[in-house]
Design a protein around this motif. Structure first.
Motif, mmCIF file in Angstrom:
data_model
loop_
_atom_site.group_PDB
_atom_site.id
_atom_site.type_symbol
_atom_site.label_atom_id
_atom_site.label_comp_id
_atom_site.label_asym_id
_atom_site.label_seq_id
_atom_site.Cartn_x
_atom_site.Cartn_y
_atom_site.Cartn_z
ATOM 1 N N ILE A 58 0.878 -1.170 0.000
ATOM 2 C CA ILE A 58 0.000 0.000 0.000
ATOM 3 C C ILE A 58 0.911 1.214 0.000
ATOM 4 O O ILE A 58 1.684 1.425 0.923
ATOM 5 N N ALA A 59 0.841 1.998 -1.059
ATOM 6 C CA ALA A 59 1.767 3.111 -1.254
ATOM 7 C C ALA A 59 1.210 4.439 -0.748
ATOM 8 O O ALA A 59 1.966 5.351 -0.428
ATOM 9 N N GLU A 60 -0.124 4.540 -0.694
ATOM 10 C CA GLU A 60 -0.737 5.821 -0.338
ATOM 11 C C GLU A 60 -2.098 5.596 0.298
ATOM 12 O O GLU A 60 -2.827 4.680 -0.070
ATOM 13 N N VAL A 61 -2.419 6.444 1.265
ATOM 14 C CA VAL A 61 -3.739 6.451 1.892
ATOM 15 C C VAL A 61 -4.239 7.886 1.866
ATOM 16 O O VAL A 61 -3.526 8.800 2.272
ATOM 17 N N THR A 62 -5.460 8.076 1.352
ATOM 18 C CA THR A 62 -6.053 9.413 1.352
ATOM 19 C C THR A 62 -7.381 9.365 2.095
ATOM 20 O O THR A 62 -8.042 8.327 2.159
ATOM 21 N N ARG A 63 -7.756 10.505 2.661
ATOM 22 C CA ARG A 63 -9.036 10.611 3.355
ATOM 23 C C ARG A 63 -9.818 11.764 2.766
ATOM 24 O O ARG A 63 -9.309 12.876 2.627
ATOM 25 N N ASP A 64 -11.075 11.458 2.427
ATOM 26 C CA ASP A 64 -12.006 12.470 1.943
ATOM 27 C C ASP A 64 -13.275 12.315 2.765
ATOM 28 O O ASP A 64 -14.076 11.412 2.521
ATOM 29 N N GLY A 65 -13.416 13.158 3.786
ATOM 30 C CA GLY A 65 -14.558 13.032 4.684
ATOM 31 C C GLY A 65 -14.468 11.735 5.463
ATOM 32 O O GLY A 65 -13.493 11.476 6.160
ATOM 33 N N GLU A 69 -9.164 5.907 1.257
ATOM 34 C CA GLU A 69 -8.806 5.185 0.039
ATOM 35 C C GLU A 69 -7.386 4.661 0.197
ATOM 36 O O GLU A 69 -6.450 5.430 0.399
ATOM 37 N N LEU A 70 -7.227 3.339 0.121
ATOM 38 C CA LEU A 70 -5.923 2.693 0.203
ATOM 39 C C LEU A 70 -5.496 2.330 -1.206
ATOM 40 O O LEU A 70 -6.217 1.621 -1.912
ATOM 41 N N SER A 71 -4.341 2.824 -1.631
ATOM 42 C CA SER A 71 -3.887 2.649 -3.005
ATOM 43 C C SER A 71 -2.624 1.799 -3.067
ATOM 44 O O SER A 71 -1.684 2.001 -2.301
ATOM 45 N N VAL A 72 -2.602 0.854 -4.012
ATOM 46 C CA VAL A 72 -1.410 0.048 -4.273
ATOM 47 C C VAL A 72 -0.723 0.526 -5.552
ATOM 48 O O VAL A 72 0.120 -0.155 -6.095
ATOM 49 N N GLY A 73 -1.096 1.688 -6.019
ATOM 50 C CA GLY A 73 -0.494 2.261 -7.224
ATOM 51 C C GLY A 73 -1.455 2.199 -8.396
ATOM 52 O O GLY A 73 -2.022 3.194 -8.800
ATOM 53 N N VAL A 74 -1.669 1.010 -8.941
ATOM 54 C CA VAL A 74 -2.536 0.854 -10.114
ATOM 55 C C VAL A 74 -3.989 0.613 -9.737
ATOM 56 O O VAL A 74 -4.867 0.698 -10.586
#
Length: 103
Positions: A58-65, A69-74
């Motif tokens: 998991i390269a990135e985690v974003t929060r919107d409200g 969102e946990l992202s592995v890139g693609v």
């Protein structure tokens, strides 16, 4: 360890930890690091997810409200932030219901 001027952080645990969340398995390594700023963790290392028997970082985690969102890139997956309101336990995650595990 946290360098506030650049948002770099590093967290140390005693051991690797795995636990289920919905249809996935998450794994924390003994050292987790990345860069944190409002609503986002980037360049994350030490956290991975098992998808179709393959471990992906998991390269990135974003929060919107209320959505994380946990992202592995693609690819990425969204979860309610409320799912992470309590700390998960190694082995059983958020589903322990009174079980006690030792490391």
């Amino acid at each position: 360890m946290m360098f506030y001027s650049v948002g770099y952080f590093k967290v140390y645990f005693n051991a690797t930890c795995q636990f289920p969340i919905e249809t996935y398995r998450l794994k924390y390594q003994p050292t987790i690091s990345g860069f944190i700023k409002k609503g986002r963790v980037t360049r994350l290392t030490g956290v991975s997810v098992n998808v179709l028997s393959i471990w992906l970082n998991i390269a990135e985690v974003t929060r919107d409200g209320d959505v994380l969102e946990l992202s592995v890139g693609v690819a990425s997956e969204e979860f309610s932030a409320h799912r992470f309101a309590k700390s998960a336990q190694c082995g059983c995650g958020f589903y322990c219901r009174g079980l006690v595990f030792s490391s």
